[in-house]
Write a protein that holds these residues in place. Structure first.
Motif, short mmCIF file in Angstrom:
data_model
loop_
_atom_site.label_atom_id
_atom_site.label_comp_id
_atom_site.label_asym_id
_atom_site.label_seq_id
_atom_site.Cartn_x
_atom_site.Cartn_y
_atom_site.Cartn_z
N ASN A 1 0.83 -1.19 0.00
CA ASN A 1 0.00 0.00 0.00
C ASN A 1 0.87 1.25 0.00
OD1 ASN A 1 -1.59 2.25 1.43
ND2 ASN A 1 -3.20 0.75 1.02
N HIS A 2 1.93 1.21 0.79
CA HIS A 2 2.88 2.32 0.87
C HIS A 2 3.58 2.54 -0.47
CE1 HIS A 2 5.73 5.07 2.68
NE2 HIS A 2 6.75 4.27 2.43
N VAL A 3 4.05 1.45 -1.07
CA VAL A 3 4.75 1.54 -2.36
C VAL A 3 3.84 2.11 -3.44
CG1 VAL A 3 5.72 0.15 -4.24
CG2 VAL A 3 6.43 -0.27 -1.87
N LEU A 4 2.60 1.65 -3.49
CA LEU A 4 1.69 2.03 -4.57
C LEU A 4 1.06 3.40 -4.37
CD1 LEU A 4 -0.03 -1.44 -4.95
CD2 LEU A 4 1.48 -0.37 -6.64
N GLY B 1 1.74 5.68 -1.30
CA GLY B 1 2.37 6.62 -0.38
C GLY B 1 2.88 7.86 -1.09
N LYS B 2 2.69 9.02 -0.46
CA LYS B 2 3.09 10.29 -1.08
C LYS B 2 4.54 10.67 -0.78
CE LYS B 2 -1.63 12.10 -0.83
NZ LYS B 2 -2.52 13.16 -0.26
N GLY B 3 5.14 9.98 0.18
CA GLY B 3 6.52 10.32 0.51
C GLY B 3 6.66 11.59 1.32
N VAL B 4 5.61 11.98 2.05
CA VAL B 4 5.67 13.18 2.89
C VAL B 4 6.57 12.92 4.08
CG1 VAL B 4 4.32 14.77 4.32
CG2 VAL B 4 3.35 13.86 2.19
N GLN B 5 7.49 13.82 4.35
CA GLN B 5 8.45 13.63 5.43
C GLN B 5 7.81 13.86 6.80
OE1 GLN B 5 11.73 12.51 5.11
NE2 GLN B 5 10.93 12.12 3.04
N PRO B 6 8.19 13.04 7.79
CA PRO B 6 7.64 13.20 9.15
C PRO B 6 7.92 14.60 9.71
CG PRO B 6 8.79 11.11 8.94
CD PRO B 6 9.10 11.89 7.69
N LYS B 7 6.98 15.09 10.52
CA LYS B 7 7.12 16.41 11.13
C LYS B 7 7.53 16.34 12.60
CE LYS B 7 3.57 18.72 8.30
NZ LYS B 7 2.28 19.46 8.36
N GLY B 8 7.48 15.13 13.18
CA GLY B 8 7.74 15.02 14.61
C GLY B 8 6.56 15.45 15.45
N GLU B 9 5.37 15.48 14.84
CA GLU B 9 4.14 15.78 15.56
C GLU B 9 3.41 14.46 15.78
OE1 GLU B 9 2.08 18.48 13.02
OE2 GLU B 9 3.50 20.12 13.34
N TRP B 10 3.32 14.02 17.05
CA TRP B 10 2.84 12.68 17.35
C TRP B 10 1.36 12.69 17.74
CZ3 TRP B 10 6.08 9.09 15.81
CH2 TRP B 10 7.44 9.39 15.78
N ASP C 1 3.42 9.55 13.59
CA ASP C 1 3.61 10.92 13.13
C ASP C 1 2.35 11.37 12.39
OD1 ASP C 1 6.13 12.90 12.68
OD2 ASP C 1 4.72 13.05 11.00
N SER C 2 2.02 12.64 12.52
CA SER C 2 0.78 13.15 11.93
C SER C 2 0.76 13.00 10.41
CB SER C 2 0.57 14.62 12.31
OG SER C 2 1.64 15.42 11.83
N THR C 3 1.94 12.86 9.81
CA THR C 3 2.01 12.71 8.34
C THR C 3 1.84 11.25 7.89
OG1 THR C 3 4.42 12.41 8.39
CG2 THR C 3 3.60 14.67 8.18
N ALA C 4 1.75 10.32 8.83
CA ALA C 4 1.71 8.90 8.46
C ALA C 4 0.56 8.60 7.51
CB ALA C 4 1.60 8.03 9.71
N ILE C 5 -0.58 9.26 7.70
CA ILE C 5 -1.76 8.99 6.88
C ILE C 5 -1.53 9.41 5.42
CG2 ILE C 5 -2.87 11.22 7.31
CD1 ILE C 5 -4.56 7.71 7.15
N ASP C 6 -0.54 10.28 5.17
CA ASP C 6 -0.21 10.65 3.79
C ASP C 6 0.62 9.57 3.11
OD1 ASP C 6 -1.37 13.31 3.76
OD2 ASP C 6 0.26 13.91 5.11
N ASN C 7 1.19 8.69 3.91
CA ASN C 7 2.11 7.70 3.36
C ASN C 7 1.59 6.27 3.40
OD1 ASN C 7 4.22 9.61 2.81
ND2 ASN C 7 4.55 9.73 5.02
N VAL C 8 0.52 6.05 4.14
CA VAL C 8 -0.11 4.73 4.20
C VAL C 8 -1.50 4.95 4.80
CG1 VAL C 8 0.66 4.06 6.53
CG2 VAL C 8 0.38 2.32 4.76
N ASP C 9 -2.47 4.08 4.47
CA ASP C 9 -3.83 4.34 4.93
C ASP C 9 -4.05 3.89 6.38
OD1 ASP C 9 -4.14 1.56 4.81
OD2 ASP C 9 -5.35 1.61 2.99
N ALA C 10 -5.20 4.24 6.95
CA ALA C 10 -5.48 3.96 8.36
C ALA C 10 -5.51 2.46 8.64
CB ALA C 10 -6.80 4.60 8.77
#
Length: 263
Positions: free
Chosen positions: A131-134, A136-145, A232-241
């Motif tokens: 799912n991540h490979v296909l 994922g947007k590759g958004v970098q983590p922000k360190g916001e948990w 990380d708050s950006t995780a949802i941009d890189n893989v689904d819930a």
């Protein structure tokens, strides 16, 4: 696969030795955990294959739908541009394989959907990986948990996530003081400055852009210990819930199996 009507339907198929190797206090308690979806049936090392096939998925999981989805993702990866995916996700291409770091180890896949890794391949890890490979947007983590319940799409599944991931991992931490050192050495986790006033905080990277933080609070003043998992708050941009659910619960189950195997 069968959908049990109650925990007793599962219990009658168990050995009833109360060996506790599954991590529960009794076979009846284990049957209840399987029925609610807190644990998979094969968490019992003594269950036979017939029973495993009968109750795989318990009452609250997708059961063999996970395997079906896994197969569909493998078909999709045939047309994936590995060079583009590697650049987007922080991986690399070696021969005909796309390789990403998963928990500090190389995890590769080819266009036939065959995995090449020292880690155990199962839908809990394989589905999120593909799912991540296909997608994922590759958004970098922000360190916001944030808690899984605050991830878009996570609130509905949080109760089950809490039981299968956070509560089970807390039991491991309570009984195995060296758990967090094991995470650092076995899975390339990083001990970080304590977050949210916890006593211990470690960060693991499932994928380069999908970190998970585990925070543990010791038992103080007889109030009991506690453990929470954050993404990380950006995780949802890189893989689904759903994939974040699989990662947390599947990783916890893997830790439980390692604990049983190594005492």
């Amino acid at each position: 696969m069968s959908r049990p009507k109650n925990a007793m339907e599962i219990f009658k198929h168990l050995e009833k030795s109360n060996c506790r190797e599954c991590g529960e206090k009794s076979c009846l308690a284990f049957a209840g955990a399987v029925f609610t979806g807190a644990k998979p049936i094969d968490a019992c090392p003594r269950v036979d294959q017939v029973t495993r096939d009968l109750f795989q998925g318990g009452a609250g999981e997708t059961g063999d739908n996970g395997e079906i989805y896994f197969a569909e993702l493998k078909k999709e990866v045939k047309s994936c541009d590995f060079a583009e995916a590697a650049q987007r996700l922080g991986g690399n291409v070696s021969g005909e394989r796309l390789i990403l770091k998963v928990l500090g180890k190389d995890y590769g896949v080819d266009h036939d959907g065959i995995f090449h890794t020292d880690l155990h391949v199962n839908p809990y890890l394989g589905v999120p990986y593909l799912n991540h490979v296909l997608h994922g947007k590759g958004v970098q983590p922000k360190g916001e948990w944030v808690s899984y319940r605050d991830i878009p799409g996570g609130r509905e599944q949080y109760s089950l996530f809490h039981r299968r991931c956070e509560e089970n991992m807390k039991r491991l931490a309570d009984t195995r003081p060296g758990l967090f050192e094991d995470l650092v050495h076995l899975f390339d986790a990083k001990a970080v400055e304590a977050q949210f006033q916890s006593d211990i905080s470690v960060v693991l990277k499932f994928f380069p852009t999908v970190p998970m933080m585990v925070c543990y609070w010791d038992d103080q003043d007889d109030l009991g210990s506690s453990l929470n998992v954050y993404y990380d708050s950006t995780a949802i941009d890189n893989v689904d819930a759903d994939s974040l659910f699989y990662l947390g619960t599947g990783f916890t189950y893997m830790l439980e199996r390692l604990a049983i195997r190594h005492g």
